[in-house]
Design a protein around this motif. Structure first.
Motif, PDB file in Angstrom:
ATOM      1  N   THR A 101       0.832  -1.208   0.000  1.00  0.00           N
ATOM      2  CA  THR A 101       0.000   0.000   0.000  1.00  0.00           C
ATOM      3  C   THR A 101       0.860   1.248   0.000  1.00  0.00           C
ATOM      4  O   THR A 101       0.565   2.219  -0.705  1.00  0.00           O
ATOM      5  CB  THR A 101      -0.945  -0.002   1.222  1.00  0.00           C
ATOM      6  OG1 THR A 101      -1.898  -1.050   1.039  1.00  0.00           O
ATOM      7  CG2 THR A 101      -1.652   1.326   1.396  1.00  0.00           C
ATOM      8  N   GLU A 102       1.927   1.245   0.778  1.00  0.00           N
ATOM      9  CA  GLU A 102       2.812   2.419   0.824  1.00  0.00           C
ATOM     10  C   GLU A 102       3.436   2.692  -0.541  1.00  0.00           C
ATOM     11  O   GLU A 102       3.525   3.841  -0.976  1.00  0.00           O
ATOM     12  CB  GLU A 102       3.901   2.239   1.882  1.00  0.00           C
ATOM     13  CG  GLU A 102       3.399   2.149   3.301  1.00  0.00           C
ATOM     14  CD  GLU A 102       2.648   3.381   3.785  1.00  0.00           C
ATOM     15  OE1 GLU A 102       2.591   4.412   3.086  1.00  0.00           O
ATOM     16  OE2 GLU A 102       2.110   3.307   4.899  1.00  0.00           O
ATOM     17  N   VAL A 103       3.855   1.644  -1.225  1.00  0.00           N
ATOM     18  CA  VAL A 103       4.451   1.810  -2.553  1.00  0.00           C
ATOM     19  C   VAL A 103       3.409   2.346  -3.533  1.00  0.00           C
ATOM     20  O   VAL A 103       3.660   3.320  -4.263  1.00  0.00           O
ATOM     21  CB  VAL A 103       5.057   0.481  -3.066  1.00  0.00           C
ATOM     22  CG1 VAL A 103       5.461   0.584  -4.527  1.00  0.00           C
ATOM     23  CG2 VAL A 103       6.245   0.077  -2.204  1.00  0.00           C
ATOM     24  N   LEU A 104       2.230   1.735  -3.557  1.00  0.00           N
ATOM     25  CA  LEU A 104       1.181   2.181  -4.473  1.00  0.00           C
ATOM     26  C   LEU A 104       0.727   3.608  -4.163  1.00  0.00           C
ATOM     27  O   LEU A 104       0.498   4.414  -5.079  1.00  0.00           O
ATOM     28  CB  LEU A 104      -0.015   1.220  -4.418  1.00  0.00           C
ATOM     29  CG  LEU A 104       0.251  -0.195  -4.923  1.00  0.00           C
ATOM     30  CD1 LEU A 104      -0.962  -1.088  -4.670  1.00  0.00           C
ATOM     31  CD2 LEU A 104       0.615  -0.186  -6.399  1.00  0.00           C
ATOM     32  N   SER A 105       0.617   3.943  -2.895  1.00  0.00           N
ATOM     33  CA  SER A 105       0.208   5.295  -2.503  1.00  0.00           C
ATOM     34  C   SER A 105       1.250   6.328  -2.907  1.00  0.00           C
ATOM     35  O   SER A 105       0.907   7.436  -3.323  1.00  0.00           O
ATOM     36  CB  SER A 105      -0.044   5.371  -0.997  1.00  0.00           C
ATOM     37  OG  SER A 105      -1.120   4.537  -0.648  1.00  0.00           O
ATOM     38  N   ALA A 106       2.515   5.979  -2.810  1.00  0.00           N
ATOM     39  CA  ALA A 106       3.579   6.888  -3.242  1.00  0.00           C
ATOM     40  C   ALA A 106       3.505   7.111  -4.745  1.00  0.00           C
ATOM     41  O   ALA A 106       3.698   8.236  -5.239  1.00  0.00           O
ATOM     42  CB  ALA A 106       4.948   6.336  -2.856  1.00  0.00           C
ATOM     43  N   ILE A 107       3.195   6.059  -5.480  1.00  0.00           N
ATOM     44  CA  ILE A 107       3.057   6.176  -6.934  1.00  0.00           C
ATOM     45  C   ILE A 107       1.902   7.103  -7.290  1.00  0.00           C
ATOM     46  O   ILE A 107       1.995   7.889  -8.234  1.00  0.00           O
ATOM     47  CB  ILE A 107       2.886   4.779  -7.577  1.00  0.00           C
ATOM     48  CG1 ILE A 107       4.196   3.998  -7.460  1.00  0.00           C
ATOM     49  CG2 ILE A 107       2.443   4.886  -9.028  1.00  0.00           C
ATOM     50  CD1 ILE A 107       4.067   2.517  -7.796  1.00  0.00           C
ATOM     51  N   VAL A 108       0.829   7.045  -6.530  1.00  0.00           N
ATOM     52  CA  VAL A 108      -0.319   7.933  -6.750  1.00  0.00           C
ATOM     53  C   VAL A 108       0.008   9.347  -6.270  1.00  0.00           C
ATOM     54  O   VAL A 108      -0.330  10.340  -6.931  1.00  0.00           O
ATOM     55  CB  VAL A 108      -1.575   7.400  -6.019  1.00  0.00           C
ATOM     56  CG1 VAL A 108      -2.685   8.431  -5.989  1.00  0.00           C
ATOM     57  CG2 VAL A 108      -2.048   6.108  -6.667  1.00  0.00           C
ATOM     58  N   ALA A 109       0.659   9.464  -5.124  1.00  0.00           N
ATOM     59  CA  ALA A 109       0.917  10.770  -4.505  1.00  0.00           C
ATOM     60  C   ALA A 109       1.793  11.667  -5.364  1.00  0.00           C
ATOM     61  O   ALA A 109       1.557  12.879  -5.441  1.00  0.00           O
ATOM     62  CB  ALA A 109       1.561  10.588  -3.129  1.00  0.00           C
ATOM     63  N   TYR A 110       2.773  11.101  -6.001  1.00  0.00           N
ATOM     64  CA  TYR A 110       3.712  11.927  -6.773  1.00  0.00           C
ATOM     65  C   TYR A 110       3.004  12.740  -7.864  1.00  0.00           C
ATOM     66  O   TYR A 110       3.115  13.963  -7.886  1.00  0.00           O
ATOM     67  CB  TYR A 110       4.838  11.060  -7.347  1.00  0.00           C
ATOM     68  CG  TYR A 110       5.868  11.869  -8.087  1.00  0.00           C
ATOM     69  CD1 TYR A 110       6.793  12.636  -7.393  1.00  0.00           C
ATOM     70  CD2 TYR A 110       5.893  11.898  -9.474  1.00  0.00           C
ATOM     71  CE1 TYR A 110       7.731  13.402  -8.063  1.00  0.00           C
ATOM     72  CE2 TYR A 110       6.823  12.655 -10.152  1.00  0.00           C
ATOM     73  CZ  TYR A 110       7.743  13.410  -9.446  1.00  0.00           C
ATOM     74  OH  TYR A 110       8.663  14.167 -10.113  1.00  0.00           O
ATOM     75  N   PRO A 111       2.248  12.116  -8.771  1.00  0.00           N
ATOM     76  CA  PRO A 111       1.580  12.926  -9.798  1.00  0.00           C
ATOM     77  C   PRO A 111       0.470  13.820  -9.242  1.00  0.00           C
ATOM     78  O   PRO A 111       0.245  14.921  -9.753  1.00  0.00           O
ATOM     79  CB  PRO A 111       1.022  11.907 -10.789  1.00  0.00           C
ATOM     80  CG  PRO A 111       1.014  10.605 -10.087  1.00  0.00           C
ATOM     81  CD  PRO A 111       2.069  10.685  -9.025  1.00  0.00           C
ATOM     82  N   VAL A 112      -0.218  13.361  -8.194  1.00  0.00           N
ATOM     83  CA  VAL A 112      -1.266  14.203  -7.599  1.00  0.00           C
ATOM     84  C   VAL A 112      -0.634  15.480  -7.045  1.00  0.00           C
ATOM     85  O   VAL A 112      -1.138  16.587  -7.283  1.00  0.00           O
ATOM     86  CB  VAL A 112      -2.039  13.431  -6.491  1.00  0.00           C
ATOM     87  CG1 VAL A 112      -2.908  14.367  -5.673  1.00  0.00           C
ATOM     88  CG2 VAL A 112      -2.862  12.317  -7.094  1.00  0.00           C
ATOM     89  N   TYR A 113       0.464  15.341  -6.356  1.00  0.00           N
ATOM     90  CA  TYR A 113       1.146  16.497  -5.790  1.00  0.00           C
ATOM     91  C   TYR A 113       1.660  17.423  -6.897  1.00  0.00           C
ATOM     92  O   TYR A 113       1.469  18.626  -6.857  1.00  0.00           O
ATOM     93  CB  TYR A 113       2.313  16.044  -4.897  1.00  0.00           C
ATOM     94  CG  TYR A 113       3.039  17.188  -4.253  1.00  0.00           C
ATOM     95  CD1 TYR A 113       2.570  17.736  -3.061  1.00  0.00           C
ATOM     96  CD2 TYR A 113       4.171  17.746  -4.843  1.00  0.00           C
ATOM     97  CE1 TYR A 113       3.234  18.799  -2.474  1.00  0.00           C
ATOM     98  CE2 TYR A 113       4.835  18.813  -4.255  1.00  0.00           C
ATOM     99  CZ  TYR A 113       4.346  19.334  -3.078  1.00  0.00           C
ATOM    100  OH  TYR A 113       5.003  20.396  -2.497  1.00  0.00           O
TER     101      TYR A 113
END
Length: 120
Positions: A101-113
């Motif tokens: 989950t942490e890896v997938l969330s980081a992948i999502v967080a980068y472009p969202v940010y």
């Protein structure tokens, strides 16, 4: 001197037994907690991406974007992953769901940010 986050991660990964014994003396609980810490600590460093991004977005008044990251982290990824992995790996599957989950969330967080605040 090592940064505190690196010391904490190193302790959780390399000394899970003594850490668990700070909270309980029950051998079964210590053994289960030891396994959990070893697995969960795999996601400690990468979790900084999603938590920092989410917090920064919240502080910048971009609550919707922050919510997207938080929902991914706490609902969208963790619950289905835990349910599926638990079926195949038992309780250890739940622990593996945390770092995945942490890896997938980081992948999502980068472009969202990046989209929310513009390119830095």
């Amino acid at each position: 001197m090592l940064p505190s986050w690196l010391r904490a991660r190193s302790s959780a990964c390399s000394l899970p037994r003594p850490l668990m014994q700070l909270f309980t003396s029950n051998p079964e609980t210590v053994a289960i907690g030891q396994t959990a810490l070893r697995i969960i600590c795999l996601g400690f460093v990468v979790s900084a991406v999603s938590t920092t991004s989410s917090g920064a977005l919240e502080g910048l008044g971009k609550g919707a974007e922050s919510l997207v990251i938080s929902l991914c982290r706490y609902i969208v990824f963790i619950m289905p992953l835990a349910a599926v992995l638990c079926h195949f790996l038992g309780a250890n599957g739940v622990w593996h769901a945390f770092w995945i989950t942490e890896v997938l969330s980081a992948i999502v967080a980068y472009p969202v940010y990046r989209k929310a605040v513009g390119k830095c």
